[in-house]
Write a protein that holds these residues in place. Structure first.
Motif, PDB file in Angstrom:
ATOM      1  N   UNK A 288       0.837  -1.207   0.000  1.00  0.00           N
ATOM      2  CA  UNK A 288       0.000   0.000   0.000  1.00  0.00           C
ATOM      3  C   UNK A 288       0.870   1.253   0.000  1.00  0.00           C
ATOM      4  N   UNK A 289       1.973   1.224   0.776  1.00  0.00           N
ATOM      5  CA  UNK A 289       2.883   2.375   0.818  1.00  0.00           C
ATOM      6  C   UNK A 289       3.526   2.605  -0.549  1.00  0.00           C
ATOM      7  N   UNK A 290       3.933   1.516  -1.211  1.00  0.00           N
ATOM      8  CA  UNK A 290       4.521   1.654  -2.547  1.00  0.00           C
ATOM      9  C   UNK A 290       3.501   2.214  -3.531  1.00  0.00           C
ATOM     10  N   UNK A 291       2.254   1.754  -3.406  1.00  0.00           N
ATOM     11  CA  UNK A 291       1.203   2.266  -4.294  1.00  0.00           C
ATOM     12  C   UNK A 291       0.976   3.757  -4.042  1.00  0.00           C
ATOM     13  N   UNK A 292       1.037   4.174  -2.763  1.00  0.00           N
ATOM     14  CA  UNK A 292       0.881   5.608  -2.454  1.00  0.00           C
ATOM     15  C   UNK A 292       2.032   6.409  -3.051  1.00  0.00           C
ATOM     16  N   UNK A 293       3.254   5.877  -2.953  1.00  0.00           N
ATOM     17  CA  UNK A 293       4.398   6.566  -3.563  1.00  0.00           C
ATOM     18  C   UNK A 293       4.197   6.686  -5.071  1.00  0.00           C
ATOM     19  N   UNK A 294       3.691   5.610  -5.672  1.00  0.00           N
ATOM     20  CA  UNK A 294       3.431   5.654  -7.118  1.00  0.00           C
ATOM     21  C   UNK A 294       2.369   6.700  -7.438  1.00  0.00           C
ATOM     22  N   UNK A 295       1.368   6.836  -6.549  1.00  0.00           N
ATOM     23  CA  UNK A 295       0.322   7.845  -6.755  1.00  0.00           C
ATOM     24  C   UNK A 295       0.923   9.241  -6.697  1.00  0.00           C
ATOM     25  N   UNK A 296       1.839   9.456  -5.729  1.00  0.00           N
ATOM     26  CA  UNK A 296       2.486  10.770  -5.610  1.00  0.00           C
ATOM     27  C   UNK A 296       3.260  11.097  -6.889  1.00  0.00           C
ATOM     28  N   UNK A 297       4.027  10.117  -7.383  1.00  0.00           N
ATOM     29  CA  UNK A 297       4.776  10.328  -8.620  1.00  0.00           C
ATOM     30  C   UNK A 297       3.824  10.540  -9.795  1.00  0.00           C
ATOM     31  N   UNK A 298       2.751   9.733  -9.826  1.00  0.00           N
ATOM     32  CA  UNK A 298       1.778   9.862 -10.909  1.00  0.00           C
ATOM     33  C   UNK A 298       1.069  11.208 -10.841  1.00  0.00           C
ATOM     34  N   UNK A 299       0.823  11.696  -9.609  1.00  0.00           N
ATOM     35  CA  UNK A 299       0.186  13.003  -9.447  1.00  0.00           C
ATOM     36  C   UNK A 299       1.083  14.102 -10.006  1.00  0.00           C
ATOM     37  N   UNK A 300       2.401  13.964  -9.783  1.00  0.00           N
ATOM     38  CA  UNK A 300       3.339  14.943 -10.340  1.00  0.00           C
ATOM     39  C   UNK A 300       3.285  14.914 -11.865  1.00  0.00           C
ATOM     40  N   UNK A 301       3.270  13.689 -12.420  1.00  0.00           N
ATOM     41  CA  UNK A 301       3.170  13.572 -13.881  1.00  0.00           C
ATOM     42  C   UNK A 301       1.853  14.165 -14.374  1.00  0.00           C
ATOM     43  N   UNK A 302       0.779  13.899 -13.618  1.00  0.00           N
ATOM     44  CA  UNK A 302      -0.534  14.451 -13.997  1.00  0.00           C
ATOM     45  C   UNK A 302      -0.506  15.976 -13.931  1.00  0.00           C
ATOM     46  N   UNK A 303       0.107  16.510 -12.848  1.00  0.00           N
ATOM     47  CA  UNK A 303       0.188  17.971 -12.703  1.00  0.00           C
ATOM     48  C   UNK A 303       0.995  18.582 -13.846  1.00  0.00           C
TER      49      UNK A 303
END
Length: 484
Positions: A288-303
């Motif tokens: 779950x923590x790795x998935x959250x980190x991936x979400x943070x990175x993906x959010x940066x890409x989305x931004x």
């Protein structure tokens, strides 16, 4: 050519920018606004409202906006394609983030279930450990067993020393002999139990006395042996309880030792189970923590993609305005509509000279809706002595004067925007003009010659040349034109 006091030579493509700079217009605009032929002069009045707009656009060189519009539309298409890719990228990142959020929720659900199950199993294992009985103390029982063994050995030695079995055998012999004497005394009271002779009374009395003495002796012996046997038997009887207690103590020791060994094993197994449960790692928390980190990175890409989208959107808005500005509804319409008043006033001024004020025109911009589409048109209203009339109802000479007034008005507008000082009329005066009409056109030319540096008139009519300062006569002989 001479430009800025210097003589310049070069190819047409090299000289064209200098010509444009000199006259203030590009060559096409220059031709459209300074050179008028018979065909051009007749187009404005006779054209339909829709075509009249096209003619105005051509005369005002609004085609340059069409070219710019095509460029802007191509740019808009390119930007829209880029924006579509930006949107696709954003949607892709958004979809991936949604999937990752679902993955986080799933791992958190699994992690919670794992933690709950682990907690329940740990509590049960701890209960199982607590339920294991405590080890029984065995030292006291072992001491008791040792004491019993010592007591048993001591009692056994004492019993062996007392010789109870032999004492019992001697006791039984003495009892049997006494019994035999008593039986012999009863069975043969008149005979000697030894020789069988018949007793006399005195002998019998002596015999009885002797037997009684023997019986008494046996009684004493039996009593002594019984006492000694009882004492020895008492010792022997003491051995059995001691042996029984010793055996029981040994069995208790063995049972307790086995029980304690089992308790040790059960305790060891319970502790291992607890340790094993505690050692079990809940990997779902890490996932779950790795998935959250991936979400943070993906959010940066989305931004970043959204930033590109917003920048592109602003650029599209700018280019959309530019595209509209260059479109027929933008700058061309603005130029035409805002030129109406000037062209209309200037044309009416020229008509005042050409017709003595009997004719007046009015230009109107209309939108004609066909099939749901809006179409820009230029409507020409003609008034003769204050009454509106159709263009086709005017005479050829009247139409010619109206056309010349419109053309010269457009030329005046162009001259007001640049450095034009040249006007060429190709056989315009050769059209259907009577003598009065021709004189008024010449009067108009003299009027505008104050503003136009050079007016060049091409004509086949005789007498017109007398109205100009400079005349070039061109003849065509043997297929060649030459100046004479």
């Amino acid at each position: 050519m001479t430009f800025g006091g210097n003589v310049r030579e070069g190819k047409p493509t090299e000289m064209q920018p200098l010509i444009n700079q000199m006259i203030g217009f590009d060559y096409e605009t220059f031709v459209n606004t300074t050179v008028y032929s018979q065909e051009t002069s007749q187009m404005l009045g006779a054209a339909t409202d829709a075509n009249r707009r096209k003619i105005f656009a051509k005369l005002l060189n609004l085609d340059r906006f069409t070219r710019a519009w095509e460029v802007s539309k191509a740019k808009m298409k390119e930007l829209v394609e880029i924006q579509e890719k930006n949107i696709q990228t954003m949607e892709l990142f958004k979809t991936k983030m949604e999937m990752l959020n679902e993955e986080v929720a799933q791992h958190e659900e699994y992690a919670a279930a794992f933690d709950k199950n682990q907690k329940a199993r740990l509590e049960q294992a701890q209960k199982d450990l607590a339920a294991i009985p405590k080890k029984k103390r065995i030292k006291a029982i072992k001491r008791q067993y040792a004491n019993l063994v010592a007591q048993y050995d001591e009692t056994k030695a004492e019993a062996l020393a007392g010789n109870a079995p032999n004492l019992l055998a001697d006791l039984r012999i003495a009892q049997r002999k006494k019994q035999e004497l008593e039986e012999s005394l009863v069975k043969q009271p008149d005979k000697c139990p030894t020789c069988g002779r018949k007793y006399t009374k005195s002998q019998r009395e002596a015999f009885e006395k002797d037997v009684m003495d023997h019986i008494k002796g046996y009684d004493e012996e039996i009593a002594d042996k019984q006492r000694r046997y009882d004492e020895a038997k008492e010792v022997v009887d003491t051995i059995e309880p001691i042996r029984s207690q010793m055996t029981q103590a040994g069995m208790d020791i063995d049972r307790i030792e086995r029980s304690n060994e089992q308790i040790d094993k059960d305790t060891e197994n319970a502790l291992k189970a607890i340790k094993g449960i505690e050692a079990q790692k809940n990997t779902h928390h890490e996932l779950a923590a790795k998935a959250r980190e991936a979400i943070v990175m993906m959010q940066k890409d989305y931004d970043n993609a959204k930033a590109d989208h917003d920048i592109t959107r602003d650029i599209i808005n700018d280019w959309d305005f530019v595209s509209w500005l260059y479109s027929p509804k933008g700058a061309p319409t603005y130029i035409i509509e805002n030129s109406f008043e000037y062209i209309q006033n200037q044309a009416n001024y020229y008509l005042m000279i050409l017709t003595g004020g009997s004719f007046e025109i009015k230009l109107e911009s209309e939108r004609e809706i066909k099939g749901g589409k809006k179409k820009e048109e230029i409507h020409l209203r003609i008034y003769h002595n204050g009454k509106e009339m159709r263009y086709n109802n005017a005479s050829d000479g009247q139409r010619q004067r109206i056309n010349i007034a419109l053309l010269f008005a457009i030329n005046a507008l162009c001259r007001s925007q640049g450095n034009l000082d040249f006007l060429l009329l190709d056989e315009v005066l050769d059209l259907s003009l009577d003598e009065t009409g021709q004189e008024r056109v010449l009067a108009l030319l003299r009027e505008i010659s104050r503003e136009v540096g050079t007016i060049f008139v091409i004509s086949h009519k005789k007498g017109i040349a007398d109205n100009f300062d400079s005349v070039l006569n061109i003849v065509h002989e043997n297929g060649v034109s030459k100046v004479i």
